[in-house]
Design a protein around this motif. Structure first.
Motif, PDB file in Angstrom:
ATOM      1  N   ILE A   1       0.821  -1.210   0.000  1.00 19.27           N
ATOM      2  CA  ILE A   1       0.000   0.000   0.000  1.00 19.27           C
ATOM      3  C   ILE A   1       0.863   1.271   0.000  1.00 19.27           C
ATOM      4  N   TYR A   2       2.083   1.165   0.498  1.00 17.63           N
ATOM      5  CA  TYR A   2       2.967   2.328   0.568  1.00 17.63           C
ATOM      6  C   TYR A   2       3.462   2.790  -0.808  1.00 17.63           C
ATOM      7  N   ILE A   3       3.405   1.892  -1.799  1.00 19.46           N
ATOM      8  CA  ILE A   3       3.924   2.264  -3.124  1.00 19.46           C
ATOM      9  C   ILE A   3       2.960   1.963  -4.267  1.00 19.46           C
ATOM     10  N   GLU A   4       1.953   1.162  -4.011  1.00 16.25           N
ATOM     11  CA  GLU A   4       1.044   0.719  -5.068  1.00 16.25           C
ATOM     12  C   GLU A   4       0.387   1.913  -5.756  1.00 16.25           C
ATOM     13  N   HIS A   5       0.511   1.966  -7.079  1.00 13.47           N
ATOM     14  CA  HIS A   5      -0.055   3.047  -7.887  1.00 13.47           C
ATOM     15  C   HIS A   5       0.413   4.420  -7.409  1.00 13.47           C
ATOM     16  N   PHE A   6       1.664   4.489  -6.975  1.00 12.35           N
ATOM     17  CA  PHE A   6       2.189   5.767  -6.493  1.00 12.35           C
ATOM     18  C   PHE A   6       2.082   6.821  -7.588  1.00 12.35           C
ATOM     19  N   GLY A   7       1.660   7.993  -7.205  1.00 13.76           N
ATOM     20  CA  GLY A   7       1.505   9.111  -8.127  1.00 13.76           C
ATOM     21  C   GLY A   7       0.077   9.317  -8.586  1.00 13.76           C
ATOM     22  N   GLU A   8      -0.787   8.356  -8.324  1.00 17.37           N
ATOM     23  CA  GLU A   8      -2.182   8.480  -8.737  1.00 17.37           C
ATOM     24  C   GLU A   8      -3.021   9.267  -7.734  1.00 17.37           C
ATOM     25  N   LYS A   9      -2.597   9.282  -6.486  1.00 17.47           N
ATOM     26  CA  LYS A   9      -3.317  10.033  -5.451  1.00 17.47           C
ATOM     27  C   LYS A   9      -2.783  11.459  -5.407  1.00 17.47           C
ATOM     28  N   THR A  10      -3.669  12.399  -5.160  1.00 13.12           N
ATOM     29  CA  THR A  10      -3.309  13.811  -5.145  1.00 13.12           C
ATOM     30  C   THR A  10      -2.152  14.106  -4.199  1.00 13.12           C
ATOM     31  N   GLU A  11      -2.139  13.467  -3.051  1.00 13.96           N
ATOM     32  CA  GLU A  11      -1.133  13.793  -2.042  1.00 13.96           C
ATOM     33  C   GLU A  11       0.139  12.951  -2.150  1.00 13.96           C
ATOM     34  N   ASP A  12       0.222  12.053  -3.106  1.00 12.81           N
ATOM     35  CA  ASP A  12       1.460  11.283  -3.291  1.00 12.81           C
ATOM     36  C   ASP A  12       2.581  12.245  -3.673  1.00 12.81           C
ATOM     37  N   PHE A  13       3.667  12.183  -2.936  1.00 12.70           N
ATOM     38  CA  PHE A  13       4.795  13.049  -3.258  1.00 12.70           C
ATOM     39  C   PHE A  13       6.066  12.372  -2.766  1.00 12.70           C
ATOM     40  N   CYS A  14       7.130  12.466  -3.572  1.00 13.28           N
ATOM     41  CA  CYS A  14       8.394  11.830  -3.221  1.00 13.28           C
ATOM     42  C   CYS A  14       9.576  12.725  -3.581  1.00 13.28           C
ATOM     43  N   LEU A  15      10.491  12.825  -2.641  1.00 13.58           N
ATOM     44  CA  LEU A  15      11.779  13.452  -2.876  1.00 13.58           C
ATOM     45  C   LEU A  15      12.838  12.353  -2.836  1.00 13.58           C
ATOM     46  N   CYS A  16      13.917  12.573  -3.562  1.00  8.88           N
ATOM     47  CA  CYS A  16      14.997  11.589  -3.548  1.00  8.88           C
ATOM     48  C   CYS A  16      16.331  12.296  -3.379  1.00  8.88           C
ATOM     49  N   ALA A  17      17.315  11.506  -2.973  1.00  5.82           N
ATOM     50  CA  ALA A  17      18.700  11.970  -2.885  1.00  5.82           C
ATOM     51  C   ALA A  17      19.471  11.292  -4.001  1.00  5.82           C
ATOM     52  N   GLU A  18      20.292  12.071  -4.669  1.00  3.13           N
ATOM     53  CA  GLU A  18      21.049  11.563  -5.807  1.00  3.13           C
ATOM     54  C   GLU A  18      22.539  11.814  -5.571  1.00  3.13           C
ATOM     55  N   VAL A  19      23.333  10.773  -5.789  1.00  3.16           N
ATOM     56  CA  VAL A  19      24.792  10.855  -5.700  1.00  3.16           C
ATOM     57  C   VAL A  19      25.348  10.322  -7.006  1.00  3.16           C
ATOM     58  N   ASP A  20      26.161  11.103  -7.671  1.00  2.00           N
ATOM     59  CA  ASP A  20      26.773  10.681  -8.938  1.00  2.00           C
ATOM     60  C   ASP A  20      25.737  10.130  -9.923  1.00  2.00           C
ATOM     61  N   ASN A  21      24.646  10.858 -10.078  1.00  2.00           N
ATOM     62  CA  ASN A  21      23.560  10.504 -11.003  1.00  2.00           C
ATOM     63  C   ASN A  21      22.841   9.200 -10.649  1.00  2.00           C
ATOM     64  N   LYS A  22      22.945   8.764  -9.396  1.00  2.00           N
ATOM     65  CA  LYS A  22      22.245   7.558  -8.941  1.00  2.00           C
ATOM     66  C   LYS A  22      21.359   7.931  -7.750  1.00  2.00           C
ATOM     67  N   VAL A  23      20.096   7.522  -7.797  1.00  2.00           N
ATOM     68  CA  VAL A  23      19.194   7.759  -6.678  1.00  2.00           C
ATOM     69  C   VAL A  23      19.587   6.799  -5.561  1.00  2.00           C
ATOM     70  N   VAL A  24      19.886   7.365  -4.381  1.00  2.00           N
ATOM     71  CA  VAL A  24      20.386   6.548  -3.269  1.00  2.00           C
ATOM     72  C   VAL A  24      19.468   6.552  -2.052  1.00  2.00           C
TER      73      VAL A  24
END
Length: 158
Positions: free
Chosen positions: A45-68
């Motif tokens: 449930i934490y990731i299923e269809h992520f982005g379809e709900k209005t409040e779904d939002f994700c930030l990521c950290a990137e090191v050397d062009n790789k999401v870590v």
């Protein structure tokens, strides 16, 4: 360590499977649960269809062009649910990138986003034995409830 924090792109949402698995507290690294555990309904449930709900939002950290690492929020009926309007927080980093302050900064940036979006609080669940609970306390989360295994924590956003 040099890193960038940015919004996770839609074409990168598949990475949330890795980060959901990394978010599972596993105290015995010699006896890890299989990655397939993330497909259990109570976890997926934490990731299923992520982005379809209005409040779904994700930030990521990137090191050397790789999401870590990633921090994401959803308004779901998850382990840390406290009411119908409070989004639940999830965060994880690949092991090699822990301990550099990346998680703290990801959380602080997400809190800024939530404030701008008009939220007044955010919640999460953390297993009592998980050292990450100290990180959550450091950024202002407080224990509001508990069960045998977990603390339910909430952070006001003002």
């Amino acid at each position: 360590m040099n890193y960038t924090i940015r919004e996770l792109r839609e074409e990168e949402y598949y990475l949330l499977e890795d980060f959901l698995y990394e978010a599972i507290f596993q105290p015995d690294e010699t006896d890890l649960v299989p990655k397939s555990i993330i497909y259990k309904p109570e976890l997926h449930i934490y990731i299923e269809h992520f982005g379809e709900k209005t409040e779904d939002f994700c930030l990521c950290a990137e090191v050397d062009n790789k999401v870590v690492g990633a921090v994401w929020v959803r308004n779901i009926n998850g382990y840390g649910k406290v009411d119908e309007v409070t989004p639940e927080f999830a965060i994880s980093l690949y092991k090699d990138f822990r301990g550099y302050g990346i998680g703290t900064e990801l959380m602080q940036e997400m809190l800024k986003h939530l404030k701008q979006a008009g939220h007044i609080k955010v919640s999460l669940a953390v297993q009592k034995a998980n050292y990450a609970r100290n990180l959550y306390k450091k950024v202002g989360f407080q224990i509001v409830d508990e069960n045998e295994e977990e603390y339910i924590m909430v952070r006001s956003i003002q």
